[in-house]
Design an enzyme around this catalytic site. Sequence first.
Site, mmCIF file in Angstrom:
data_model
loop_
_atom_site.group_PDB
_atom_site.id
_atom_site.type_symbol
_atom_site.label_atom_id
_atom_site.label_comp_id
_atom_site.label_asym_id
_atom_site.label_seq_id
_atom_site.Cartn_x
_atom_site.Cartn_y
_atom_site.Cartn_z
ATOM 1 N N LYS A 207 0.718 -1.071 -0.053
ATOM 2 C CA LYS A 207 0.034 -0.298 -0.113
ATOM 3 C C LYS A 207 0.889 1.179 -0.075
ATOM 4 O O LYS A 207 0.656 2.003 -0.942
ATOM 5 C CB LYS A 207 -0.533 0.020 1.554
ATOM 6 C CG LYS A 207 -1.911 1.184 1.571
ATOM 7 C CD LYS A 207 -2.901 1.043 2.534
ATOM 8 C CE LYS A 207 -3.647 2.781 2.505
ATOM 9 N NZ LYS A 207 -4.207 2.517 3.916
ATOM 10 N N GLU A 213 10.778 -4.962 4.241
ATOM 11 C CA GLU A 213 10.316 -6.045 3.822
ATOM 12 C C GLU A 213 10.115 -5.869 2.956
ATOM 13 O O GLU A 213 10.953 -6.928 2.033
ATOM 14 C CB GLU A 213 9.360 -6.989 4.622
ATOM 15 C CG GLU A 213 9.398 -6.853 6.874
ATOM 16 C CD GLU A 213 8.677 -5.958 7.208
ATOM 17 O OE1 GLU A 213 8.952 -5.074 6.779
ATOM 18 O OE2 GLU A 213 9.141 -6.195 8.153
ATOM 19 N N GLY A 268 -4.579 -1.984 5.107
ATOM 20 C CA GLY A 268 -3.944 -2.924 4.410
ATOM 21 C C GLY A 268 -4.708 -4.605 4.754
ATOM 22 O O GLY A 268 -4.600 -5.540 4.246
ATOM 23 N N ARG A 269 -5.259 -4.248 6.308
ATOM 24 C CA ARG A 269 -5.294 -5.908 6.935
ATOM 25 C C ARG A 269 -7.097 -5.982 6.008
ATOM 26 O O ARG A 269 -7.469 -7.066 6.043
ATOM 27 C CB ARG A 269 -5.752 -5.844 7.585
ATOM 28 C CG ARG A 269 -5.945 -4.717 8.526
ATOM 29 C CD ARG A 269 -6.162 -4.697 10.221
ATOM 30 N NE ARG A 269 -6.169 -3.655 11.194
ATOM 31 C CZ ARG A 269 -5.158 -2.297 11.322
ATOM 32 N NH1 ARG A 269 -4.226 -2.159 10.793
ATOM 33 N NH2 ARG A 269 -6.306 -1.824 12.121
ATOM 34 N N GLU A 354 -4.447 -6.590 14.854
ATOM 35 C CA GLU A 354 -3.844 -5.264 14.332
ATOM 36 C C GLU A 354 -5.196 -4.227 14.513
ATOM 37 O O GLU A 354 -4.751 -2.783 14.552
ATOM 38 C CB GLU A 354 -3.456 -5.405 13.353
ATOM 39 C CG GLU A 354 -2.541 -4.324 12.793
ATOM 40 C CD GLU A 354 -1.497 -4.558 11.339
ATOM 41 O OE1 GLU A 354 -1.873 -4.127 10.694
ATOM 42 O OE2 GLU A 354 0.077 -5.043 11.687
ATOM 43 N N HIS A 385 -5.169 -33.290 17.426
ATOM 44 C CA HIS A 385 -3.890 -34.148 18.347
ATOM 45 C C HIS A 385 -2.702 -33.749 18.645
ATOM 46 O O HIS A 385 -1.704 -33.678 18.395
ATOM 47 C CB HIS A 385 -3.642 -35.483 16.565
ATOM 48 C CG HIS A 385 -4.555 -35.471 16.418
ATOM 49 N ND1 HIS A 385 -4.608 -37.238 17.021
ATOM 50 C CD2 HIS A 385 -5.517 -36.047 15.462
ATOM 51 C CE1 HIS A 385 -5.627 -37.407 16.334
ATOM 52 N NE2 HIS A 385 -6.506 -36.851 15.526
ATOM 53 N N LYS A 505 9.568 -0.822 13.781
ATOM 54 C CA LYS A 505 10.177 -0.308 12.725
ATOM 55 C C LYS A 505 10.853 0.967 12.983
ATOM 56 O O LYS A 505 12.417 0.561 12.873
ATOM 57 C CB LYS A 505 9.089 0.085 11.993
ATOM 58 C CG LYS A 505 7.997 -1.224 11.714
ATOM 59 C CD LYS A 505 7.109 0.367 10.845
ATOM 60 C CE LYS A 505 5.889 -0.941 10.236
ATOM 61 N NZ LYS A 505 4.926 -0.450 9.593
HETATM 62 O O1 F6P Z 1 3.416 -3.351 9.236
HETATM 63 C C1 F6P Z 1 1.913 -3.439 9.256
HETATM 64 C C2 F6P Z 1 1.370 -3.017 8.164
HETATM 65 O O2 F6P Z 1 1.885 -1.324 8.438
HETATM 66 C C3 F6P Z 1 -0.185 -3.939 7.966
HETATM 67 O O3 F6P Z 1 -0.925 -2.789 8.711
HETATM 68 C C4 F6P Z 1 0.361 -3.411 6.597
HETATM 69 O O4 F6P Z 1 -0.776 -4.433 6.367
HETATM 70 C C5 F6P Z 1 1.709 -4.250 6.462
HETATM 71 O O5 F6P Z 1 2.850 -3.300 7.087
HETATM 72 C C6 F6P Z 1 1.989 -4.078 4.990
HETATM 73 O O6 F6P Z 1 1.872 -2.593 4.740
HETATM 74 P P1 F6P Z 1 2.665 -2.499 2.479
HETATM 75 O O7 F6P Z 1 1.104 -3.218 2.314
HETATM 76 O O8 F6P Z 1 1.973 -0.485 2.959
HETATM 77 O O9 F6P Z 1 3.370 -2.537 2.409
#
Ligand code: F6P
Length: 542
Positions: A207, A213, A268-269, A354, A385, A505
């Site tokens: 987003k 990452e 995002g979620r 979240e 199990h 972060k």
């Molecule tokens: O760090 C949490 C977050 O902001 C989530 O809410 C989001 O889904 C994820 O990181 C990834 O964010 P982006 O889509 O901006 O890379």
Amino acid sequence: MTTLCTHQPAWQALQAHYQSIQQQHLRDWFAADPARGTEFTEAACGLYLDYSKNRISRETMTLLVDLADQSGLRQRIDAMFRGDKINITEDRAVLHVALRAPRGASILVDGENVVPDVHAVLDQMAAFAGKLRDRTWRGHTGLPIKTIVNIGIGGSDLGPVMAYEALRHYSDRGLQFRFVSNIDGSDFSEAVHDLNPAETLFIVASKTFTTQETLTNAHSARTWCLAILKDEAAIAKHFVAVSTNATEVAKFGIDTANMFGFWDWVGGRYSFDSAIGLSLMIAIGPDNYRDMLAGFHAMDEHFRTAPFDHNLPVILGLLGVWYNNFFGAETHAVLPYDHYLGRFSAYLQQLDMESNGKRTTLDGQKIDYQTGPVVWGTPGTNGQHAYYQLIHQGTKLIPCDFIAFCRSLNPVGIHHDLLTANCFAQTEALAFGKTADEVRADGVAEALVPHRTFDGNHPTNTILVEQLTPYVLGTLVALYEHKVFVQGTIWQVNSFDQWGVELGKVLAKKIAPELDAGHAAALKHDSSTNQLINLYREKKRK
Ligand code: F6P
């Protein structure tokens, strides 16, 4: 200052009511009311919810619905669907419901109807997905694409991978799909180790397009690709982006003509049915994808219009509050009896935790009651199990949702009946248990009776559905999205921000250069963190 939920008259009434019924057993409730198993049920959008195996009476439900009323749930639902900026800490509307609104609907953000834009992106996605599905999208060397790798994290990964796994049965088996999220280089390396860059397409899904990452993985993918294809022009054929941030996409080197957009009013979620679902649309095709959106929309409409005592997300949300705040339950298990829903609980973890893992009310008051539970679970029967022992005979109260399907997508022999028998048996065992007298009647030695007794009275919901389809997946996800909304409303938190992820972060960015052995400046952390950094530097050299 708004009134905290704990000061609402319905909350006080629920507290008194809890004292009067906490000792009652599901065995007695079922014995007293032979129709309980059909009365405490609700059906909507193809989902049948049996909530009879909960520690509730009719009065409990009435009081819980009063709580929803007193918490302003109706007004909050209307505000969300109207496009009000209910995400107040980020000054944003919350309109994932617009992502599945039918063509021709109208939902305004700042006076502009956003639905035509939603459908324009869906059409752009469908055209692109079509080219991959009919193999007319060729890589830089002219070979068709065989593997699609989605690079993203959090909402830009968990939704796509969960939904791809869930709907794999409907996918084009001639294409492979992989998902890279972790910044651990092993994730990327394992995902591409057997791939040919000339036949691979990367979807960089983010987003913000600033997530460490995702950007790190995307840069490694770029390097990996160019090492073989040796031509910058190849990027246009092997990388597309899904983002709200065209500037950063262009900076990365992806042509914005190959970008699929969405909007800041999609959290995002809550985003996998936006362009973030591009990998899924390529897998299952635009028609199936639209069926899934129709399922989402059906549940949205049910949530928006059904009276609270017949409203599936409201019922589930209220039951969750009942256990979380009155019984002191700390966790909630979601246990799908379908192998395809293997990632469903992991997806729900982000959606729920979240969203409602907060301790400040919307108007900034410190919260002194429990909010979001720990959400967890794995598909049946594997969990039986592993950890079900603790649910049956441990000391914790763990409310569970069981999800089962009447027809298997893979009818093999008697597998499906056995799977479903296990699901129903678990809810029966959890509710009714086995008394000491029943154990003795089986001829068990007296010394073993306490060990073989099951107290029961463990609450469960069962969601029973005909078959797992794209439409059904849409209804299930929207069910849980709105359940989270109901609970966030009652707890008075902002379910749509996530400031709690920021501090880690920021600190990671500070520590990263300090891990370099050549870093000269003195470490200024606490003694534990300093020592960990020093040890890491020392051992890394070996
Ligand atoms: O760090 C949490 C977050 O902001 C989530 O809410 C989001 O889904 C994820 O990181 C990834 O964010 P982006 O889509 O901006 O890379």
